[in-house]
Design an enzyme around this catalytic site. Structure first.
Site, mmCIF file in Angstrom:
data_model
loop_
_atom_site.group_PDB
_atom_site.id
_atom_site.type_symbol
_atom_site.label_atom_id
_atom_site.label_comp_id
_atom_site.label_asym_id
_atom_site.label_seq_id
_atom_site.Cartn_x
_atom_site.Cartn_y
_atom_site.Cartn_z
ATOM 1 N N ASP A 1 -4.353 1.811 -5.318
ATOM 2 C CA ASP A 1 -2.286 2.526 -4.673
ATOM 3 C C ASP A 1 -2.537 0.941 -4.132
ATOM 4 O OD1 ASP A 1 -3.764 2.527 -2.332
ATOM 5 O OD2 ASP A 1 -1.774 3.729 -1.134
ATOM 6 N N GLU A 2 -3.100 -0.058 -3.391
ATOM 7 C CA GLU A 2 -2.552 -1.406 -3.218
ATOM 8 C C GLU A 2 -2.887 -2.647 -3.907
ATOM 9 O OE1 GLU A 2 -5.188 -2.407 0.089
ATOM 10 O OE2 GLU A 2 -6.666 -1.224 -0.678
ATOM 11 N N ASP B 1 1.057 -1.135 0.133
ATOM 12 C CA ASP B 1 -0.011 -0.271 0.386
ATOM 13 C C ASP B 1 1.020 0.944 -0.371
ATOM 14 O OD1 ASP B 1 -3.074 0.902 0.788
ATOM 15 O OD2 ASP B 1 -1.625 2.680 1.283
HETATM 16 P P1 TTP Z 1 -5.196 5.300 1.043
HETATM 17 O O1 TTP Z 1 -3.985 3.795 0.967
HETATM 18 O O2 TTP Z 1 -6.488 4.664 2.249
HETATM 19 O O3 TTP Z 1 -4.765 5.849 1.561
HETATM 20 P P2 TTP Z 1 -2.901 6.749 1.597
HETATM 21 O O4 TTP Z 1 -2.428 6.158 0.457
HETATM 22 O O5 TTP Z 1 -3.341 8.128 1.376
HETATM 23 O O6 TTP Z 1 -2.468 6.906 3.003
HETATM 24 P P3 TTP Z 1 -1.739 5.661 3.933
HETATM 25 O O7 TTP Z 1 0.086 6.000 4.126
HETATM 26 O O8 TTP Z 1 -2.300 5.648 5.067
HETATM 27 O O9 TTP Z 1 -2.438 4.438 2.638
HETATM 28 O O10 TTP Z 1 -5.960 5.410 -0.312
HETATM 29 C C1 TTP Z 1 -5.070 5.815 -1.013
HETATM 30 C C2 TTP Z 1 -5.644 6.957 -2.033
HETATM 31 O O11 TTP Z 1 -6.992 6.930 -2.145
HETATM 32 C C3 TTP Z 1 -5.329 8.561 -0.981
HETATM 33 O O12 TTP Z 1 -3.904 8.872 -0.927
HETATM 34 C C4 TTP Z 1 -6.221 9.111 -1.454
HETATM 35 C C5 TTP Z 1 -7.812 8.460 -2.045
HETATM 36 N N1 TTP Z 1 -8.516 8.466 -1.065
HETATM 37 C C6 TTP Z 1 -9.328 9.052 -0.764
HETATM 38 O O13 TTP Z 1 -9.546 10.224 -2.088
HETATM 39 N N2 TTP Z 1 -10.739 9.244 -0.235
HETATM 40 C C7 TTP Z 1 -10.441 8.262 1.187
HETATM 41 O O14 TTP Z 1 -11.359 8.613 1.764
HETATM 42 C C8 TTP Z 1 -9.576 7.486 1.292
HETATM 43 C C9 TTP Z 1 -9.752 6.747 1.973
HETATM 44 C C10 TTP Z 1 -8.557 7.518 0.305
HETATM 45 MG MG MG Z 2 -2.006 4.125 0.994
#
Ligand code: TTP
Ligand code: MG
Length: 367
Positions: free
Chosen positions: A120-121, A22
């Site tokens: 992103d995962e 992720d």
């Molecule tokens: P995530 O992987 O949940 O968050 P992240 O990558 O920003 O942070 P982390 O280090 O905790 O993984 O989500 C991936 C992307 O999806 C995030 O950068 C932006 C988008 N997203 C939204 O637009 N709204 C949301 O509520 C979430 C959770 C994510």
């Molecule tokens: Mg992320």
């Protein structure tokens, strides 16, 4: 115990090793890479805060911004109160789509079963590497490739199941690597709060708390009959996946799982014309995105958020896969008629999912 298997056969034949990756604060990290002057600063991606009067929500934010208590999905006005000096930026989706494709290309280059689950995962089934040392080496290689080739960081979890790998990738964010070998499975899972289980949201967490269940240990030890009586048969799945027993495989599948767009109104509205025009615009946007990805979808979901953050969603599965804007638009209008209760709406969204790749072979079959 043991039947016809020796210990060695059992470990090589039955041991599945899953890697979950992720990206760290994904949208914000991409923006910080493009604008190095923002590095080390609190950066918030989302709606325009308009000096605290802005509507809409935070998409994500840098870890520096998280130190102020800012989180994804929080109202942007609240983020502004928590950290007015943060760098607030609007999202640039094409940038993130490109970075995502580059990350996924690195993961796919190892020729192992691969499943992307969001922008992103992704999961990789790394069982073929023969054991945890090999899997850990691969994780190091992936982190190095992503860092040197893309200038981004990620977090990785390696474990015997998908759910545990996903939980593991989250425990040492950002830039973390967590390896859970079978013998450490229970000690790893025991103290994890139930909210960290994929699919357990705020509501389920509150209900589990009421039952006295706070951690995965509490959950696995709870009388299953009592759980079923209270939460239904899904508790069986919940209890077994958190006991490290889920056998969900890495389903090879390319690309994104859903495409969505949502819009927060400047002022809550129940004006049917405004709402209809917004649905049309959202349908146009999501269909364009579908075409860019050469996908067709079968499921259309509409999301309506009223004042006080009461959110309703309604989905419909179409009889055929489609990328036709008119079909998506009329489905969205019909779903809206089902859930619109006349009260002012704060946010509207459309999500498309259940995809098939619209490739040449299918085009031939379809003519
Ligand atoms: P995530 O992987 O949940 O968050 P992240 O990558 O920003 O942070 P982390 O280090 O905790 O993984 O989500 C991936 C992307 O999806 C995030 O950068 C932006 C988008 N997203 C939204 O637009 N709204 C949301 O509520 C979430 C959770 C994510
Ligand atoms: Mg992320």
């Amino acid at each position: 115990m043991g039947g016809n298997f020796t210990m060695e056969e059992r470990s090589t034949d039955h041991q599945r090793i899953i890697l979950h990756l992720d990206m760290d604060s994904f949208y914000a990290s991409v923006e910080m890479r493009e604008n190095p002057e923002f590095k080390g600063k609190p950066v918030v991606i989302g709606a325009d805060p308009k000096n605290g009067t802005g509507r809409g929500v935070v998409s994500t934010c840098s870890y520096e911004a998280r130190a102020f208590g800012i989180r994804s999905a929080m109202p942007i006005s609240q983020a502004f109160v928590l950290c007015p000096q943060a760098v607030f930026l609007p999202p640039h989706f094409p940038r993130y789509a490109k970075a995502s494709a580059e990350v996924m290309a690195i993961l796919k280059s190892f020729d192992l079963p691969f499943q992307q689950v969001s922008i992103d995962e992704a999961f990789l089934d790394v069982s073929a590497l023969g054991g945890y040392p090999g899997a850990t080496d691969l994780a190091a290689r992936i982190r190095n490739d992503i860092s040197t080739q893309l200038g981004l960081t990620c977090s990785i979890g390696i474990a015997p199941t998908k759910v545990v790998a996903k939980i593991a990738s989250d425990v040492d964010k950002p830039d973390g690597l967590t390896v859970v070998e079978p013998e450490n499975l229970f000690s790893f899972l025991a103290p994890i709060p139930v909210r960290k289980i994929p699919g357990v949201g705020r509501k389920a967490e509150a209900e589990l708390f009421e039952t006295g269940i706070r951690t995965i240990k509490d959950l696995t030890e709870y009388d299953i009959q009592v759980l079923i009586a209270r939460f239904g048969r899904s508790s069986i799945t919940l209890q077994s996946i958190t006991a490290g027993k889920d056998d969900d495989i890495v389903k090879e599948q390319d690309g994104v799982k859903s495409v969505s767009r949502e819009m927060t109104f400047l002022k809550d509205t129940n004006d049917e014309q405004v709402i209809a025009a917004t649905i049309d615009a959202l349908a146009r946007d999501v269909c364009r995105n579908l075409l860019d990805e050469s996908l067709r979808c079968r499921t259309v979901t509409i999301k309506v958020r009223y004042q006080e953050f009461v959110t309703k969603t309604k989905a419909r599965t179409l009889p055929h896969y489609t990328d036709d804007e008119k079909t998506v638009r009329s489905c969205a209008h019909s779903l809206l008629r089902n859930i619109f209760n006349g009260r002012p709406i704060r946010l509207l969204g459309i999500r498309l999912s259940s995809f098939e790749k619209h490739d040449a072979r299918q085009m031939i079959l379809n003519v």
